[in-house]
Design a protein around this motif. Structure first.
Motif, PDB file in Angstrom:
ATOM      1  N   ALA A 234      -3.001  29.305 -11.622  1.00 18.50           N
ATOM      2  CA  ALA A 234      -2.946  29.981 -10.327  1.00 18.50           C
ATOM      3  C   ALA A 234      -3.998  31.087 -10.270  1.00 18.50           C
ATOM      4  CB  ALA A 234      -1.549  30.551 -10.087  1.00 18.50           C
ATOM      5  N   ALA A 235      -4.173  31.806 -11.374  1.00 16.73           N
ATOM      6  CA  ALA A 235      -5.198  32.852 -11.434  1.00 16.73           C
ATOM      7  C   ALA A 235      -6.588  32.231 -11.301  1.00 16.73           C
ATOM      8  CB  ALA A 235      -5.078  33.638 -12.735  1.00 16.73           C
ATOM      9  N   GLU A 236      -6.811  31.088 -11.956  1.00 19.51           N
ATOM     10  CA  GLU A 236      -8.098  30.396 -11.846  1.00 19.51           C
ATOM     11  C   GLU A 236      -8.364  29.934 -10.417  1.00 19.51           C
ATOM     12  OE1 GLU A 236      -8.091  27.163 -14.640  1.00 19.51           O
ATOM     13  OE2 GLU A 236      -7.845  28.507 -16.354  1.00 19.51           O
ATOM     14  N   ALA A 237      -7.303  29.633  -9.675  1.00 18.01           N
ATOM     15  CA  ALA A 237      -7.451  29.169  -8.290  1.00 18.01           C
ATOM     16  C   ALA A 237      -7.643  30.338  -7.315  1.00 18.01           C
ATOM     17  CB  ALA A 237      -6.231  28.351  -7.877  1.00 18.01           C
ATOM     18  N   GLY A 238      -7.624  31.565  -7.825  1.00 15.51           N
ATOM     19  CA  GLY A 238      -7.877  32.714  -6.974  1.00 15.51           C
ATOM     20  C   GLY A 238      -6.648  33.487  -6.531  1.00 15.51           C
TER      21      GLY A 238
ATOM     22  N   TYR B   8       0.837  -1.189   0.000  1.00 17.02           N
ATOM     23  CA  TYR B   8       0.000   0.000   0.000  1.00 17.02           C
ATOM     24  C   TYR B   8       0.875   1.243   0.000  1.00 17.02           C
ATOM     25  CZ  TYR B   8      -4.389  -2.423   0.623  1.00 17.02           C
ATOM     26  OH  TYR B   8      -5.488  -3.202   0.419  1.00 17.02           O
ATOM     27  N   TRP B   9       0.575   2.140  -0.909  1.00 21.69           N
ATOM     28  CA  TRP B   9       1.267   3.415  -1.004  1.00 21.69           C
ATOM     29  C   TRP B   9       0.325   4.502  -0.516  1.00 21.69           C
ATOM     30  CZ3 TRP B   9       6.110   4.580  -3.290  1.00 21.69           C
ATOM     31  CH2 TRP B   9       6.800   3.464  -3.758  1.00 21.69           C
ATOM     32  N   ARG B  10       0.844   5.411   0.284  1.00 21.42           N
ATOM     33  CA  ARG B  10       0.060   6.552   0.749  1.00 21.42           C
ATOM     34  C   ARG B  10       0.596   7.793   0.041  1.00 21.42           C
ATOM     35  NH1 ARG B  10      -0.769   7.323   6.899  1.00 21.42           N
ATOM     36  NH2 ARG B  10      -2.213   5.660   6.409  1.00 21.42           N
ATOM     37  N   VAL B  11      -0.286   8.474  -0.668  1.00 19.67           N
ATOM     38  CA  VAL B  11       0.072   9.678  -1.407  1.00 19.67           C
ATOM     39  C   VAL B  11      -0.711  10.838  -0.810  1.00 19.67           C
ATOM     40  CG1 VAL B  11       0.080  10.794  -3.662  1.00 19.67           C
ATOM     41  CG2 VAL B  11       0.452   8.323  -3.492  1.00 19.67           C
ATOM     42  N   THR B  12      -0.012  11.900  -0.447  1.00 20.28           N
ATOM     43  CA  THR B  12      -0.645  13.084   0.136  1.00 20.28           C
ATOM     44  C   THR B  12      -0.341  14.279  -0.750  1.00 20.28           C
ATOM     45  OG1 THR B  12      -0.393  12.201   2.366  1.00 20.28           O
ATOM     46  CG2 THR B  12      -0.767  14.576   2.168  1.00 20.28           C
ATOM     47  N   HIS B  13      -1.385  15.053  -1.019  1.00 21.03           N
ATOM     48  CA  HIS B  13      -1.217  16.268  -1.806  1.00 21.03           C
ATOM     49  C   HIS B  13      -1.845  17.421  -1.038  1.00 21.03           C
ATOM     50  CE1 HIS B  13      -0.369  18.601  -5.376  1.00 21.03           C
ATOM     51  NE2 HIS B  13      -1.518  19.195  -5.165  1.00 21.03           N
ATOM     52  N   GLU B  14      -1.155  18.557  -1.002  1.00 21.18           N
ATOM     53  CA  GLU B  14      -1.665  19.717  -0.287  1.00 21.18           C
ATOM     54  C   GLU B  14      -1.846  20.884  -1.250  1.00 21.18           C
ATOM     55  OE1 GLU B  14       1.359  20.099   2.659  1.00 21.18           O
ATOM     56  OE2 GLU B  14       0.343  18.721   4.006  1.00 21.18           O
ATOM     57  N   LEU B  15      -2.913  21.636  -1.032  1.00 25.51           N
ATOM     58  CA  LEU B  15      -3.225  22.789  -1.853  1.00 25.51           C
ATOM     59  C   LEU B  15      -3.600  23.937  -0.938  1.00 25.51           C
ATOM     60  CD1 LEU B  15      -4.139  24.143  -4.609  1.00 25.51           C
ATOM     61  CD2 LEU B  15      -6.388  23.231  -4.096  1.00 25.51           C
ATOM     62  N   ALA B  16      -3.138  25.122  -1.271  1.00 20.87           N
ATOM     63  CA  ALA B  16      -3.529  26.324  -0.526  1.00 20.87           C
ATOM     64  C   ALA B  16      -4.018  27.343  -1.536  1.00 20.87           C
ATOM     65  CB  ALA B  16      -2.346  26.882   0.256  1.00 20.87           C
ATOM     66  N   ARG B  17      -5.141  27.990  -1.211  1.00 18.32           N
ATOM     67  CA  ARG B  17      -5.612  29.071  -2.070  1.00 18.32           C
ATOM     68  C   ARG B  17      -6.223  30.161  -1.206  1.00 18.32           C
ATOM     69  NH1 ARG B  17     -10.839  26.467  -5.147  1.00 18.32           N
ATOM     70  NH2 ARG B  17     -11.959  25.931  -3.274  1.00 18.32           N
ATOM     71  N   ARG B  18      -6.054  31.385  -1.646  1.00 20.79           N
ATOM     72  CA  ARG B  18      -6.523  32.539  -0.895  1.00 20.79           C
ATOM     73  C   ARG B  18      -8.045  32.612  -0.984  1.00 20.79           C
ATOM     74  NH1 ARG B  18      -4.363  36.248   1.747  1.00 20.79           N
ATOM     75  NH2 ARG B  18      -2.269  36.080   1.009  1.00 20.79           N
ATOM     76  N   THR B  19      -8.684  32.847   0.163  1.00 19.38           N
ATOM     77  CA  THR B  19     -10.146  32.980   0.194  1.00 19.38           C
ATOM     78  C   THR B  19     -10.572  34.420   0.397  1.00 19.38           C
ATOM     79  OG1 THR B  19     -10.184  32.513   2.568  1.00 19.38           O
ATOM     80  CG2 THR B  19     -10.511  30.653   1.074  1.00 19.38           C
TER      81      THR B  19
END
Length: 173
Positions: free
Chosen positions: A94-98, A27-38
């Motif tokens: 990045a612009a689309e993500a805010g 089993y492989w555990r893959v973690t992805h993190e995203l940050a966007r300005r609200t």
């Protein structure tokens, strides 16, 4: 299984997605993190010579080390780190993500900025280093056949803080 954690803090939405996948009996555990300005960033301030918030009016300290960052650098970091989030690789995402970037720009990885800061200004051996990401480092994407474009980052030679133009991007604690 899949797990998703979402937190809103200081005008940012932080999302962490983790998936476990079976691969050849393991089993492989893959973690992805995203940050966007609200919410839009607050007004800029400079406190005791430290960068504290995004905004205008910040004057680059004298004696700064200038670093040219290209979209190829960002792409190489994505390959090395495994963080292939589209905001780092595809112009306009990045612009689309805010994020407040142009349609022909990508955003440098926060840890790439941290690595640049630590490489150019050595940390004190007597204390831990903390990195505070204040804003994005916007890098123009090069067009096919055109000369490679770059973003210029100013690194404070004493603190290791990074600014892009008159805008603070990273502060070291």
């Amino acid at each position: 299984g899949v797990s998703i954690r979402q937190v809103e803090r200081a005008g940012w939405e932080l999302i962490q997605a983790t998936v476990e996948a079976p691969v050849e009996g393991q089993y492989w555990r893959v973690t992805h993190e995203l940050a966007r300005r609200t919410s839009p960033p607050g007004p800029g301030t400079v406190e005791n010579g430290k960068l504290t918030a995004p905004g205008t009016g910040f004057d680059t300290p004298s004696g700064c080390v200038f670093y040219r960052l290209t979209d190829s650098d960002v792409g190489s970091w994505a390959q090395a780190s495994g963080d292939r989030n589209p905001i780092h690789l595809l112009p306009g995402r990045a612009a689309e993500a805010g994020l407040s970037v142009g349609p022909g720009e990508v955003v440098a990885h926060g840890l790439l900025l941290g690595a640049i800061s630590l490489a150019l200004v050595q940390p004190s051996p007597s204390r831990q280093n903390g990195l505070v990401f204040i804003g994005s480092a916007d890098v123009p994407a090069s067009e096919c056949g055109a000369e490679e474009s770059w973003a210029t980052l100013a690194v404070d030679p004493v603190s290791g803080d990074i600014a892009q133009g008159r805008r603070p991007v990273l502060r070291r604690q």
